[in-house]
Design a protein around this motif. Structure first.
Motif, short mmCIF file in Angstrom:
data_model
loop_
_atom_site.label_atom_id
_atom_site.label_comp_id
_atom_site.label_asym_id
_atom_site.label_seq_id
_atom_site.Cartn_x
_atom_site.Cartn_y
_atom_site.Cartn_z
N GLN A 16 -12.08 -3.45 -3.71
CA GLN A 16 -11.98 -1.99 -3.86
C GLN A 16 -13.35 -1.34 -3.74
N ASP B 176 -6.87 5.20 6.94
CA ASP B 176 -8.05 4.74 7.64
C ASP B 176 -7.68 4.34 9.07
N SER C 80 0.83 -1.20 0.00
CA SER C 80 0.00 0.00 0.00
C SER C 80 0.87 1.26 0.00
N ARG D 233 -7.10 1.52 10.51
CA ARG D 233 -6.01 0.55 10.65
C ARG D 233 -4.66 1.26 10.52
N GLU E 6 -3.62 6.36 -3.72
CA GLU E 6 -4.54 6.13 -2.60
C GLU E 6 -3.83 6.54 -1.30
N ALA F 299 -6.99 -7.35 4.95
CA ALA F 299 -6.58 -7.77 6.29
C ALA F 299 -7.78 -8.30 7.08
N ILE G 265 -5.22 7.97 1.36
CA ILE G 265 -6.08 8.18 2.53
C ILE G 265 -5.59 7.28 3.67
N TYR H 196 -7.05 -8.47 10.93
CA TYR H 196 -7.41 -7.21 11.57
C TYR H 196 -8.86 -7.24 12.04
N PHE I 276 -2.51 -7.69 13.12
CA PHE I 276 -2.54 -7.70 14.58
C PHE I 276 -3.96 -7.80 15.08
N VAL J 224 -12.56 2.86 3.66
CA VAL J 224 -11.23 2.43 4.12
C VAL J 224 -10.40 2.05 2.88
N THR J 225 -9.16 1.65 3.10
CA THR J 225 -8.32 1.23 1.97
C THR J 225 -8.58 -0.26 1.66
N ARG J 226 -8.21 -0.65 0.44
CA ARG J 226 -8.38 -2.06 0.04
C ARG J 226 -7.56 -2.98 0.94
N GLN J 227 -6.41 -2.48 1.39
CA GLN J 227 -5.54 -3.29 2.25
C GLN J 227 -6.25 -3.65 3.57
N THR J 228 -7.06 -2.73 4.07
CA THR J 228 -7.80 -3.00 5.31
C THR J 228 -8.85 -4.08 5.08
#
Lengths: 150, 78
Positions: B23, A85, A2, A87, A81, B38, A83, B44, A150, B31-35
């Protein structure tokens, strides 16, 4: 990877290089017996200016590099990207906590050397050293959390 | 003491929503795609607010998306 991870990686590389530069310069000063207040204060100045300038340039280059790579991959106008968030905030907070813990230990160690009879020069050298090391360890802990979760 | 963990059905719910992409879901809940990745992998645990936003995005009650189950060998991810 990311955008946040790329930014942290850039910061990690920058501060590792600055830490390496600082250690090499200090050892050079000790070897050439020019480890004095004037040279150390100059080195602190260089390290602080390097830290600020390199972080700004590193962030800009990361933005540009990400855009170019994304444009090559997709063949479209890049969308960065950037932004943050919840996390990202949480990982950042935990990384900052690690940084503070390491730096606190460094401050304690510096004071201890002073209390044990070392010169103030040694104390302030250790302060800068642990400050840089704390930043590097904090960045590593952030990256680990992004990778492992985590 | 039995250890519990938060499990989710996000992957399955995305599939039933015309194979909604990660996405698209990320954009819907802010939120982001990574979140999202996860969360799907169980790496997460989202905040209560984000959990409600995910449930709203799928149009289902919260307990259809998330469940709090005893940890077993099969659902352990980390």
């Amino acid at each position: 990877m990311s955008f946040q991870e790329r930014n942290i990686s850039a910061s990690l590389v920058i501060f590792s290089l600055i830490l390496g530069f600082y250690l090499v310069r200090v050892f050079q000063m000790i070897q050439s017996e020019s480890f004095n207040l004037t040279n150390m204060v100059r080195l602190w100045g260089i390290v602080i200016v390097l830290g600020i300038v390199a972080t700004i340039i590193g962030t800009i280059l990361t933005h540009i590099g990400s855009g170019i790579i994304q444009a090559i991959k997709t063949g479209e106008e890049p969308v960065i990207e950037d932004i943050q968030d919840e996390r990202d905030h949480l990982i950042d907070l935990r990384g900052t906590r690690v940084t503070y813990i390491v730096y606190s230990l460094g401050v304690f160690l510096s004071m201890l050397t002073f209390a044990l009879g070392q010169s103030p020069l040694v104390m302030f050298s250790l302060l800068i050293l642990t400050g840089l090391a704390a930043q590097v360890i904090g960045d590593i802990s952030r990256l680990v959390r992004y990778r492992r979760g985590f | 003491m039995v250890k519990y963990r938060i499990n989710n059905q996000i992957r399955k719910l995305r599939f039933f929503q015309n194979e909604m992409t990660q996405q698209q879901l990320a954009d819907k809940v802010g939120v982001t795609r990574q979140t999202i990745i996860a969360m799907e992998q169980g790496k997460y645990s989202p905040s209560l607010e984000l959990a409600f936003r995910v449930a709203l995005a799928f149009g289902v009650p919260l307990d259809e998306v998330f469940s709090y189950d005893p940890e077993t060998e099969s659902n352990r991810t980390i």
